[in-house]
Design an enzyme around this catalytic site. Structure first.
Site, PDB file in Angstrom:
ATOM      1  CD1 TRP A 219      -0.258  -1.538   3.138  1.00 62.57           C
ATOM      2  CD2 TRP A 219       0.566   0.527   3.348  1.00 62.57           C
ATOM      3  NE1 TRP A 219       0.501  -1.504   4.288  1.00 62.57           N
ATOM      4  CE2 TRP A 219       1.022  -0.232   4.451  1.00 62.57           C
ATOM      5  CE3 TRP A 219       0.954   1.873   3.265  1.00 62.57           C
ATOM      6  CZ2 TRP A 219       1.839   0.283   5.447  1.00 62.57           C
ATOM      7  CZ3 TRP A 219       1.768   2.385   4.255  1.00 62.57           C
ATOM      8  CH2 TRP A 219       2.202   1.604   5.330  1.00 62.57           C
ATOM      9  CG  ASN A 220       5.129   1.340   0.474  1.00 68.19           C
ATOM     10  OD1 ASN A 220       4.766   0.663  -0.491  1.00 68.19           O
ATOM     11  ND2 ASN A 220       6.389   1.394   0.858  1.00 68.19           N
TER      12      ASN A 220
ATOM     13  CE  LYS B 241      -3.511  -9.051  -2.923  1.00 63.45           C
ATOM     14  NZ  LYS B 241      -4.063  -7.834  -2.302  1.00 63.45           N
TER      15      LYS B 241
ATOM     16  N   GLY C  18       6.395  -6.349  -0.662  1.00 66.07           N
ATOM     17  CA  GLY C  18       5.681  -6.268   0.609  1.00 66.07           C
ATOM     18  C   GLY C  18       6.604  -6.635   1.741  1.00 66.07           C
ATOM     19  CB  SER C  19       5.872  -7.577   5.206  1.00 67.83           C
ATOM     20  OG  SER C  19       4.991  -8.653   4.972  1.00 67.83           O
TER      21      SER C  19
ATOM     22  CD  GLU D 148      12.576  -5.312  -5.408  1.00 67.26           C
ATOM     23  OE1 GLU D 148      13.166  -4.787  -4.434  1.00 67.26           O
ATOM     24  OE2 GLU D 148      13.147  -5.631  -6.453  1.00 67.26           O
ATOM     25  CG  LEU D 149      11.043  -9.286   0.487  1.00 68.73           C
ATOM     26  CD1 LEU D 149      11.653 -10.558   1.054  1.00 68.73           C
ATOM     27  CD2 LEU D 149       9.547  -9.450   0.292  1.00 68.73           C
TER      28      LEU D 149
ATOM     29  CB  CYS E 255      10.820  -0.540   1.197  1.00 67.84           C
ATOM     30  SG  CYS E 255      10.966   0.110  -0.472  1.00 67.84           S
TER      31      CYS E 255
ATOM     32  CD  GLU F  52      10.149  -2.284   6.557  1.00 66.29           C
ATOM     33  OE1 GLU F  52       9.346  -3.238   6.566  1.00 66.29           O
ATOM     34  OE2 GLU F  52      10.666  -1.848   5.522  1.00 66.29           O
TER      35      GLU F  52
HETATM   36  P1  NAD Z   1       2.241  -7.057   3.153  1.00 72.46           P
HETATM   37  O1  NAD Z   1       3.345  -8.047   3.034  1.00 72.46           O
HETATM   38  O2  NAD Z   1       1.314  -7.156   4.294  1.00 72.46           O
HETATM   39  O3  NAD Z   1       1.315  -7.109   1.859  1.00 72.46           O
HETATM   40  C1  NAD Z   1       1.815  -6.925   0.549  1.00 72.46           C
HETATM   41  C2  NAD Z   1       0.833  -7.528  -0.449  1.00 72.46           C
HETATM   42  O4  NAD Z   1       0.767  -8.943  -0.250  1.00 72.46           O
HETATM   43  C3  NAD Z   1      -0.607  -7.014  -0.305  1.00 72.46           C
HETATM   44  O5  NAD Z   1      -1.190  -6.910  -1.582  1.00 72.46           O
HETATM   45  C4  NAD Z   1      -1.271  -8.125   0.498  1.00 72.46           C
HETATM   46  O6  NAD Z   1      -2.661  -8.200   0.285  1.00 72.46           O
HETATM   47  C5  NAD Z   1      -0.575  -9.355  -0.066  1.00 72.46           C
HETATM   48  N1  NAD Z   1      -0.570 -10.523   0.811  1.00 72.46           N
HETATM   49  C6  NAD Z   1      -0.656 -10.551   2.167  1.00 72.46           C
HETATM   50  N2  NAD Z   1      -0.644 -11.818   2.613  1.00 72.46           N
HETATM   51  C7  NAD Z   1      -0.530 -12.628   1.514  1.00 72.46           C
HETATM   52  C8  NAD Z   1      -0.455 -14.028   1.313  1.00 72.46           C
HETATM   53  N3  NAD Z   1      -0.504 -14.865   2.335  1.00 72.46           N
HETATM   54  N4  NAD Z   1      -0.351 -14.493   0.054  1.00 72.46           N
HETATM   55  C9  NAD Z   1      -0.282 -13.657  -0.990  1.00 72.46           C
HETATM   56  N5  NAD Z   1      -0.359 -12.303  -0.876  1.00 72.46           N
HETATM   57  C10 NAD Z   1      -0.475 -11.790   0.362  1.00 72.46           C
HETATM   58  O7  NAD Z   1       2.952  -5.626   3.086  1.00 72.46           O
HETATM   59  P2  NAD Z   1       2.283  -4.187   3.229  1.00 72.46           P
HETATM   60  O8  NAD Z   1       1.948  -3.979   4.663  1.00 72.46           O
HETATM   61  O9  NAD Z   1       1.223  -3.990   2.205  1.00 72.46           O
HETATM   62  O10 NAD Z   1       3.506  -3.241   2.801  1.00 72.46           O
HETATM   63  C11 NAD Z   1       4.518  -2.867   3.666  1.00 72.46           C
HETATM   64  C12 NAD Z   1       5.767  -3.701   3.470  1.00 72.46           C
HETATM   65  O11 NAD Z   1       6.182  -3.654   2.116  1.00 72.46           O
HETATM   66  C13 NAD Z   1       6.940  -3.206   4.263  1.00 72.46           C
HETATM   67  O12 NAD Z   1       7.578  -4.279   4.918  1.00 72.46           O
HETATM   68  C14 NAD Z   1       7.875  -2.621   3.210  1.00 72.46           C
HETATM   69  O13 NAD Z   1       9.224  -2.622   3.532  1.00 72.46           O
HETATM   70  C15 NAD Z   1       7.591  -3.471   2.045  1.00 72.46           C
HETATM   71  N6  NAD Z   1       7.974  -2.762   0.825  1.00 72.46           N
HETATM   72  C16 NAD Z   1       9.097  -3.160   0.133  1.00 72.46           C
HETATM   73  C17 NAD Z   1       9.491  -2.468  -1.003  1.00 72.46           C
HETATM   74  C18 NAD Z   1      10.695  -2.851  -1.812  1.00 72.46           C
HETATM   75  O14 NAD Z   1      10.754  -2.489  -2.968  1.00 72.46           O
HETATM   76  N7  NAD Z   1      11.663  -3.558  -1.280  1.00 72.46           N
HETATM   77  C19 NAD Z   1       8.747  -1.394  -1.428  1.00 72.46           C
HETATM   78  C20 NAD Z   1       7.635  -1.018  -0.705  1.00 72.46           C
HETATM   79  C21 NAD Z   1       7.250  -1.725   0.428  1.00 72.46           C
END
Ligand code: NAD
Length: 475
Positions: free
Chosen positions: A146-147, A170, A223-224, A245-246, A280, A379
């Site tokens: 979402w960020n 998605k 994501g995370s 990308e975490l 991130c 983080e």
């Molecule tokens: P998140 O991991 O909770 O969710 C990311 C995405 O994954 C969302 O679309 C979510 O619905 C989906 N998701 C959640 N559980 C899932 C599952 N079990 N199976 C498949 N998909 C699933 O992360 P967030 O809270 O949306 O975003 C914040 C995180 O993203 C932070 O940790 C941040 O560091 C990371 N991030 C990394 C980068 C990068 O480029 N390295 C960039 C931006 C954000």
């Protein structure tokens, strides 16, 4: 106005089979303003089937056709700039100026960069005894956080499609609105049906359905680290390609010997505070020579008023609210934890347990932080900086690298020493002094920050596989 209640599948905006809805909350007010469907595995299956059917013809299209369509898409997207800005203020709480420069215009520049590189990228390589082709993979599932709602989507969907793949996107269920506008632009540009598809809903339902689908060839996830690692294990069961990308906990190494440190302080505060610290790559660990600690703290305190927190529609505001109540509670928890762990509070305060209106958090600066404190290792994803003193440059490098992550870093100091230090840091990106980012450089992480790269030719090639053809026989 666009109908956000539908999903984009097989070239048509169609209702979800979901009976449930996900409310979208404006983080500046705490009030719901829109909803999207809580998509079902059936929605995911329909989207994958559409992508699967579209893939062979799309993969066979020459690159110049794909590029021409993508250029047309970009023009359509540019026409939606004001809506993109308005929606990022609403769904993310982004201050308008930052929404315009970063969530909108910078994404157009990224798309342009991908198009320019794809056009010239050699996809057939001739060797003395073989012909090597870079071919698309098939259906790519793109799962984004979402960020940076549009930015994260652009980094995946644009290169995947340019390289001849079909996509099911998605986006985060918390900030899905600008992804809808992107799909609209694809449709208006005349992309063949099924090449791009959008489903809306929870990761645990839709995301998992996509990762498990046998017709998905690759999962590109941002994501995370926690979700990414679990998702990659599941994808591996089906032997799918994965890119991740975490998270990050990136160091800013402050070296002695510069005549003026104001540019360093600004660079640091921009990184830690813009997007309310929900980045991130945030340089959230500041490593400072112990003797310079008072001077650095005073400089940061002097510059902090340049980052007013408040209503994202106010042009003077630089820092908006956090994106959600959950994020507010998490960041508040870390600020309390920092005090419990013995860090010294230089700026900011513990936010109220019940935010009066909107999820606003004042910037927080902790000093005398030890690198083994949780606030230095985990983080936080909020406007919180940890200053960690060091005694010599060896120790600075050791502390910089003493983290599970390796996404980003910066070094500020006399050029030759700064460059030498940059080489020793274990991270996918390192900024030396005031150097700007190269939009075509590879972006991605070492260690727990990820696998794979986005941006430039590396980001495009991520969505291809190699085929060797041996054509030098005698017959
Ligand atoms: P998140 O991991 O909770 O969710 C990311 C995405 O994954 C969302 O679309 C979510 O619905 C989906 N998701 C959640 N559980 C899932 C599952 N079990 N199976 C498949 N998909 C699933 O992360 P967030 O809270 O949306 O975003 C914040 C995180 O993203 C932070 O940790 C941040 O560091 C990371 N991030 C990394 C980068 C990068 O480029 N390295 C960039 C931006 C954000």
């Amino acid at each position: 106005m666009h109908d956000f209640h539908a999903q984009f599948i097989d070239g048509v905006w169609t209702p979800s089979s979901a009976s449930e809805r996900i409310a979208l909350v404006n983080p500046a007010t705490g009030e719901a303003f829109e909803w999207v469907p809580d998509g079902t595995p059936d929605d995911a299956a329909r989207a994958v089937a559409a992508a699967r059917a579209a893939f062979p013809l799309w993969a066979a299209r020459p690159m110049q056709d794909r590029v021409a369509l993508m250029r047309a898409m970009l023009e359509r997207l540019r026409a939606k700039a004001d809506d993109i800005v308005r929606l990022e203020v609403l769904e993310l709480g982004s201050p308008e100026g930052f929404a315009r420069s970063t969530h909108c215009d910078y994404q157009f520049a990224r798309i342009e960069s991908y198009i320019g590189i794809a056009e010239k990228l050699p996809l057939e390589l001739s060797y003395p005894q073989s012909l090597v082709l870079r071919e698309p993979l098939g259906v790519v599932a793109c799962i984004t956080p979402w960020n940076y709602p549009l930015g994260q989507v652009v980094q995946k969907v644009i290169p995947a499609v340019l390289m001849g793949n079909a996509v099911v996107l998605k986006p985060s269920q918390h900030t899905p609105l600008t992804a809808h506008l992107l799909m609209e632009a694809f449709a208006e540009a005349g992309f063949p049906k099924g090449v791009v598809n959008l489903v809306c809903g929870r990761g645990s339902v839709l995301g998992e359905a996509l990762v498990r689908s046998p017709d998905v060839s690759m999962v590109s996830f941002t994501g995370s680290t926690r979700v990414g690692a679990a998702l990659a294990a599941e994808a591996m069961r089906g032997l799918k390609r994965v890119s991740l990308e975490l998270g990050g906990k990136s160091p800013f190494v402050w070296l002695e010997g510069m005549p003026d440190y104001e540019p360093a302080a600004r660079q640091l505060l921009n990184s830690v505070l813009l997007n309310s610290g929900q980045t991130c790559t945030a340089l959230s660990r500041l490593l400072v020579p112990r003797a310079m600690l008072p001077e650095v703290e005073a400089l940061l305190l002097r510059l902090l008023p340049e980052y007013p927190v408040g209503d994202p529609r106010d042009p003077a505001v630089k820092v908006g609210p956090l994106a959600s109540r959950a994020q507010y509670d998490k960041v508040r928890g870390y600020i309390k934890l920092g005090l419990e762990e013995g860090a010294r509070l230089v700026a900011g305060r513990i936010p109220e347990a019940e935010p009066p209106r909107g999820f606003f958090v004042e910037p927080v600066v902790f000093s005398d932080v030890a690198n083994d404190m949780r606030i230095a290792r985990e983080e936080i994803f909020g406007p919180v900086l940890s200053i960690i003193p060091y005694d010599d440059e060896e120790e600075a490098v050791r502390i910089a690298n003493d983290t599970p992550y390796g996404l980003n870093a910066a070094v500020f100091g006399p050029k030759a020493r700064a460059l030498e230090t940059a080489r020793r840091i274990e991270a996918g990106n390192v900024y030396v002094n005031d150097s700007p980012r190269d939009i075509a450089a590879p972006f991605g992480g070492y260690k727990a920050s990820g696998i794979g790269r986005e941006g430039g030719d590396a980001g495009l090639l991520e969505f291809t596989q190699l085929k060797a053809i041996f054509e030098h026989g005698s017959l």
